[in-house]
Design a protein around this motif. Structure first.
Motif, PDB file in Angstrom:
ATOM      1  N   GLU A  90       0.840  -1.239  -0.263  1.00 47.70           N
ATOM      2  CA  GLU A  90      -0.137  -0.119  -0.031  1.00 47.70           C
ATOM      3  C   GLU A  90       0.948   1.484  -0.114  1.00 47.70           C
ATOM      4  OE1 GLU A  90      -2.521  -0.392   3.287  1.00 47.70           O
ATOM      5  OE2 GLU A  90      -4.204  -0.828   2.366  1.00 47.70           O
ATOM      6  N   ILE A  91       2.004   1.254   0.658  1.00 50.77           N
ATOM      7  CA  ILE A  91       2.790   2.330   0.939  1.00 50.77           C
ATOM      8  C   ILE A  91       3.403   2.516  -0.719  1.00 50.77           C
ATOM      9  CG2 ILE A  91       4.825   3.148   1.675  1.00 50.77           C
ATOM     10  CD1 ILE A  91       3.872   2.197   4.487  1.00 50.77           C
ATOM     11  N   LEU A  92       3.971   1.499  -1.259  1.00 48.54           N
ATOM     12  CA  LEU A  92       4.780   1.589  -2.478  1.00 48.54           C
ATOM     13  C   LEU A  92       3.579   2.187  -3.416  1.00 48.54           C
ATOM     14  CD1 LEU A  92       6.672  -1.978  -2.535  1.00 48.54           C
ATOM     15  CD2 LEU A  92       7.376   0.604  -2.470  1.00 48.54           C
ATOM     16  N   ASP A  93       2.346   1.724  -3.301  1.00 48.27           N
ATOM     17  CA  ASP A  93       1.333   2.176  -4.219  1.00 48.27           C
ATOM     18  C   ASP A  93       1.053   3.651  -4.104  1.00 48.27           C
ATOM     19  OD1 ASP A  93       0.054   0.772  -6.327  1.00 48.27           O
ATOM     20  OD2 ASP A  93      -1.924   0.836  -5.185  1.00 48.27           O
ATOM     21  N   SER A  94       0.829   4.002  -3.015  1.00 43.09           N
ATOM     22  CA  SER A  94       0.728   5.361  -2.792  1.00 43.09           C
ATOM     23  C   SER A  94       1.846   6.426  -3.304  1.00 43.09           C
ATOM     24  CB  SER A  94       0.644   5.584  -1.371  1.00 43.09           C
ATOM     25  OG  SER A  94      -0.611   5.033  -0.557  1.00 43.09           O
ATOM     26  N   PHE A  95       3.044   5.785  -2.977  1.00 44.16           N
ATOM     27  CA  PHE A  95       4.416   6.615  -3.248  1.00 44.16           C
ATOM     28  C   PHE A  95       4.581   6.696  -4.705  1.00 44.16           C
ATOM     29  CE2 PHE A  95       8.936   7.258  -3.794  1.00 44.16           C
ATOM     30  CZ  PHE A  95       9.225   8.424  -2.761  1.00 44.16           C
ATOM     31  N   PHE A  96       4.598   5.618  -5.363  1.00 46.18           N
ATOM     32  CA  PHE A  96       4.749   5.488  -6.710  1.00 46.18           C
ATOM     33  C   PHE A  96       3.403   5.735  -7.641  1.00 46.18           C
ATOM     34  CE2 PHE A  96       8.303   2.881  -5.336  1.00 46.18           C
ATOM     35  CZ  PHE A  96       9.209   3.733  -5.731  1.00 46.18           C
ATOM     36  N   GLY A  97       2.228   5.529  -7.088  1.00 43.74           N
ATOM     37  CA  GLY A  97       1.095   5.561  -7.938  1.00 43.74           C
ATOM     38  C   GLY A  97       0.771   4.290  -8.753  1.00 43.74           C
ATOM     39  N   ASN A  98       0.366   3.565  -8.197  1.00 39.22           N
ATOM     40  CA  ASN A  98      -0.072   2.158  -8.879  1.00 39.22           C
ATOM     41  C   ASN A  98       1.502   1.663  -9.195  1.00 39.22           C
ATOM     42  OD1 ASN A  98      -1.539  -0.005  -9.823  1.00 39.22           O
ATOM     43  ND2 ASN A  98      -2.175   0.868 -11.851  1.00 39.22           N
ATOM     44  N   VAL A  99       2.097   0.983  -8.120  1.00 46.37           N
ATOM     45  CA  VAL A  99       3.195   0.393  -8.316  1.00 46.37           C
ATOM     46  C   VAL A  99       3.459  -0.712  -9.229  1.00 46.37           C
ATOM     47  CG1 VAL A  99       3.326  -1.180  -6.336  1.00 46.37           C
ATOM     48  CG2 VAL A  99       5.393  -0.193  -6.992  1.00 46.37           C
ATOM     49  N   CYS A 100       4.637  -0.932 -10.088  1.00 47.55           N
ATOM     50  CA  CYS A 100       4.688  -1.960 -10.955  1.00 47.55           C
ATOM     51  C   CYS A 100       6.086  -2.501 -10.907  1.00 47.55           C
ATOM     52  CB  CYS A 100       4.434  -1.515 -12.478  1.00 47.55           C
ATOM     53  SG  CYS A 100       5.388  -0.457 -12.959  1.00 47.55           S
ATOM     54  N   GLU A 101       6.757  -3.820 -11.383  1.00 48.12           N
ATOM     55  CA  GLU A 101       7.827  -4.120 -11.286  1.00 48.12           C
ATOM     56  C   GLU A 101       8.860  -3.166 -11.646  1.00 48.12           C
ATOM     57  OE1 GLU A 101      10.525  -7.832 -12.850  1.00 48.12           O
ATOM     58  OE2 GLU A 101       8.070  -7.864 -13.382  1.00 48.12           O
ATOM     59  N   LEU A 102       8.747  -2.283 -12.519  1.00 46.28           N
ATOM     60  CA  LEU A 102       9.762  -1.293 -13.180  1.00 46.28           C
ATOM     61  C   LEU A 102       9.959  -0.269 -12.415  1.00 46.28           C
ATOM     62  CD1 LEU A 102       8.345  -0.816 -17.021  1.00 46.28           C
ATOM     63  CD2 LEU A 102      10.300  -1.991 -16.227  1.00 46.28           C
ATOM     64  N   ASN A 128       2.432   3.217  10.789  1.00 44.22           N
ATOM     65  CA  ASN A 128       1.506   4.475  10.309  1.00 44.22           C
ATOM     66  C   ASN A 128       1.905   5.071   8.873  1.00 44.22           C
ATOM     67  OD1 ASN A 128       0.233   6.869   9.992  1.00 44.22           O
ATOM     68  ND2 ASN A 128       0.592   7.527  12.149  1.00 44.22           N
ATOM     69  N   LYS A 129       1.004   4.845   8.087  1.00 39.22           N
ATOM     70  CA  LYS A 129       1.114   4.947   6.785  1.00 39.22           C
ATOM     71  C   LYS A 129       1.555   6.308   6.469  1.00 39.22           C
ATOM     72  CE  LYS A 129      -1.278   4.226   2.385  1.00 39.22           C
ATOM     73  NZ  LYS A 129      -2.596   3.889   1.639  1.00 39.22           N
ATOM     74  N   LYS A 130       0.988   7.303   6.996  1.00 36.88           N
ATOM     75  CA  LYS A 130       1.066   8.796   7.046  1.00 36.88           C
ATOM     76  C   LYS A 130       2.555   9.090   7.271  1.00 36.88           C
ATOM     77  CE  LYS A 130      -0.863  13.288   8.044  1.00 36.88           C
ATOM     78  NZ  LYS A 130      -1.658  13.973   8.867  1.00 36.88           N
ATOM     79  N   SER A 131       2.823   8.619   8.485  1.00 39.59           N
ATOM     80  CA  SER A 131       4.187   8.971   9.170  1.00 39.59           C
ATOM     81  C   SER A 131       5.377   8.441   8.110  1.00 39.59           C
ATOM     82  CB  SER A 131       4.359   8.214  10.436  1.00 39.59           C
ATOM     83  OG  SER A 131       5.702   8.375  10.896  1.00 39.59           O
ATOM     84  N   VAL A 132       5.254   7.198   7.712  1.00 40.31           N
ATOM     85  CA  VAL A 132       6.040   6.700   6.629  1.00 40.31           C
ATOM     86  C   VAL A 132       6.189   7.389   5.243  1.00 40.31           C
ATOM     87  CG1 VAL A 132       6.754   4.386   5.117  1.00 40.31           C
ATOM     88  CG2 VAL A 132       6.019   4.154   7.532  1.00 40.31           C
ATOM     89  N   LEU A 133       4.897   7.885   4.746  1.00 36.60           N
ATOM     90  CA  LEU A 133       5.058   8.676   3.692  1.00 36.60           C
ATOM     91  C   LEU A 133       5.691   9.967   3.804  1.00 36.60           C
ATOM     92  CD1 LEU A 133       1.380   7.542   2.210  1.00 36.60           C
ATOM     93  CD2 LEU A 133       3.999   7.069   1.183  1.00 36.60           C
ATOM     94  N   GLU A 134       5.390  10.645   4.782  1.00 34.29           N
ATOM     95  CA  GLU A 134       6.180  11.909   5.336  1.00 34.29           C
ATOM     96  C   GLU A 134       7.569  11.744   5.331  1.00 34.29           C
ATOM     97  OE1 GLU A 134       4.136  13.089   9.000  1.00 34.29           O
ATOM     98  OE2 GLU A 134       2.286  13.726   7.855  1.00 34.29           O
TER      99      GLU A 134
END
Length: 143
Positions: A90-102, A128-134
């Motif tokens: 979920e964090i990868l998805d939030s950070f990259f926006g629909n995460v993929c292998e690339l 905490n997702k918000k804390s990690v993303l910050e």
């Protein structure tokens, strides 16, 4: 305690590996191949996402074409680790926006930094997702 984390594609190529206990280089190569062989042959419809392996447990989850595999102590809670894998994705998805292998290939250092924010020395450090993303966004600004 988490012993190691592997992220592999469907063909067995490693996209990320993180070890929290010492392994020899030869042992790591054998370990990666053996684990991919074990989890890629399992039927996801009829078999659970965890299995006993040597003196520990493998907890894995497949997202698109990637296997996220965590090797944990046999006494750890399987469902908590599955939830942690989902949290990481979920964090990868939030950070990259629909995460993929690339994203994992070309932003390896960012994925590793995200993992380091969540897991410290083989134990879950931040949930905490918000804390990690910050924190990751603050690291982005330093570049």
């Amino acid at each position: 305690m988490i012993q190691f984390i592997l992220i592999q594609n469907r063909h067995g190529k490693n996209r990320l590996s993180k070890y929290y206990v010492p392994f020899d280089d030869d042992e790591k190569v054998r370990l990666k191949a053996r684990i991919h062989q074990l989890i890629s042959q399992r039927n996801q419809k009829f078999q659970a996402n965890f299995l006993e392996w040597e003196n520990s447990k493998l907890v894995y989850r497949r997202y698109a074409g990637l296997y996220f595999c965590f090797c944990v102590d046999s006494t750890d809670n399987d469902l908590a680790i599955l939830e942690m894998i989902h949290f990481f994705v979920e964090i990868l998805d939030s950070f990259f926006g629909n995460v993929c292998e690339l994203d994992l290939i070309f932003n390896f250092y960012k994925v590793s930094a995200i993992l380091d924010e969540i897991i410290l020395g083989g134990e879950i450090g931040e949930s905490n997702k918000k804390s990690v993303l910050e924190r990751i966004e603050a690291l982005e600004k330093l570049e």
